[in-house]
Scaffold this active site. Structure first.
Site, PDB file in Angstrom:
ATOM      1  N   CYS A  23      -7.460 -55.221 122.244  1.00 43.57           N
ATOM      2  CA  CYS A  23      -6.537 -54.818 120.927  1.00 43.57           C
ATOM      3  C   CYS A  23      -6.608 -52.297 121.415  1.00 43.57           C
ATOM      4  O   CYS A  23      -5.747 -51.736 120.862  1.00 43.57           O
ATOM      5  CB  CYS A  23      -6.175 -54.415 119.745  1.00 43.57           C
ATOM      6  SG  CYS A  23      -6.063 -56.349 119.635  1.00 43.57           S
ATOM      7  N   CYS A  62     -10.842 -52.857 118.367  1.00 40.12           N
ATOM      8  CA  CYS A  62     -11.392 -54.343 118.736  1.00 40.12           C
ATOM      9  C   CYS A  62     -11.235 -54.244 120.798  1.00 40.12           C
ATOM     10  O   CYS A  62     -10.290 -54.138 120.782  1.00 40.12           O
ATOM     11  CB  CYS A  62     -10.786 -55.927 118.524  1.00 40.12           C
ATOM     12  SG  CYS A  62     -11.552 -56.239 116.423  1.00 40.12           S
ATOM     13  N   CYS A  98      -4.437 -51.785 110.956  1.00 44.23           N
ATOM     14  CA  CYS A  98      -4.649 -52.692 110.935  1.00 44.23           C
ATOM     15  C   CYS A  98      -4.411 -53.247 109.689  1.00 44.23           C
ATOM     16  O   CYS A  98      -4.070 -54.428 109.753  1.00 44.23           O
ATOM     17  CB  CYS A  98      -5.975 -53.049 111.069  1.00 44.23           C
ATOM     18  SG  CYS A  98      -7.184 -52.471 109.682  1.00 44.23           S
ATOM     19  N   CYS A 112      -5.835 -59.696 112.583  1.00 49.75           N
ATOM     20  CA  CYS A 112      -6.157 -58.632 112.065  1.00 49.75           C
ATOM     21  C   CYS A 112      -6.776 -58.980 110.121  1.00 49.75           C
ATOM     22  O   CYS A 112      -7.873 -58.495 109.774  1.00 49.75           O
ATOM     23  CB  CYS A 112      -5.054 -57.197 111.743  1.00 49.75           C
ATOM     24  SG  CYS A 112      -5.856 -55.778 113.430  1.00 49.75           S
TER      25      CYS A 112
END
Length: 235
Positions: A208, A205, A231, A123
């Site tokens: 994830c 994402c 994040c 991240c």
């Protein structure tokens, strides 16, 4: 003189939020653009809240700048949604901010599947550093945070001192419920990410983000099977 991070003290934020406490989201956005002008940017993830904010922003400043952190790891549905938004709001300036290194370069430097071994590091490379680079160009930024989203967000104000990015963070939707977000989307026939209809209440994402069981915590699909819940953009 436009407001900036260095000119405001704690009591100034308190006074501003006292002034805005009975305002609605549109009025908060008008205050923000009047206060920061072109030095205000919206960092948008194109989630459900993002669709509401984009529509509201378009009513206040048709040529507003919107930045999307393109990690290179997003779902194809997210990129498809961005194209739909560009078509619906052609006057908005929508920019895709990329990390300094490609996924291949990241794998060479940090090893394969960094997002599994060290999601915070991933991240940082693909979100935090690019956002810092973008926010350095502005005095303030807009976020779609809502208080009911998670315990870490319950104290979010309309206007917040952002020590992480040395900026001012404006959050016009703090009082909105998830039901109200979706009522607005349906009422105004706004485009939204198709994954929301497939048990993805919160979308990040691809590597994830997992679907969430009915009745589950909307953010439990983010960084599933780990203790990570944010994040790092909003710490």
């Amino acid at each position: 003189m436009k407001l900036n991070y260095n000119s405001l003290q704690t009591e100034d934020y308190q006074a501003i939020n006292k002034e805005l406490e009975r305002k609605d989201s549109l009025e908060v956005l008008k205050w923000a653009y009047n206060s920061f002008g072109d030095k205000l940017v919206y960092s948008c993830s194109f989630g459900a809240e993002g669709m509401v904010l984009i529509d509201l922003i378009s009513k206040v400043k048709k040529d507003a700048t919107i930045v999307f952190l393109d990690t290179d790891f997003h779902f194809k549905e997210t990129y498809e949604l961005i194209d739909k938004v560009k078509a619906r709001y052609p006057s908005l300036n929508i920019e895709l901010a990329k990390p300094e290194i490609t996924p291949e370069q990241q794998a060479e430097k940090h090893g394969d599947r960094l997002w599994e071994r060290d999601p915070d590091a991933c991240c940082n490379v693909r979100k935090l550093v690019p956002l810092q680079r973008e926010l350095d160009k502005y005095n303030a930024w807009i976020s779609g945070l809502r208080r009911e989203q998670s315990p870490t967000r319950v104290n979010t104000q309309f206007v917040n001192q952002d020590n992480r990015f040395k900026s001012i963070k404006v959050c016009p939707l703090i009082h909105w419920t998830e039901e109200e977000i979706w009522m607005y989307i349906k009422l105004h026939k706004l485009p939204y990410n198709d994954l929301h209809d497939k048990s993805y209440p919160s979308i990040g994402c691809e590597y994830c983000t997992k679907p969430v069981a009915e009745g589950g915590d909307p953010r439990s699909g983010r960084w599933a099977n780990s203790e990570k819940t944010e994040c790092g953009l909003h710490k």
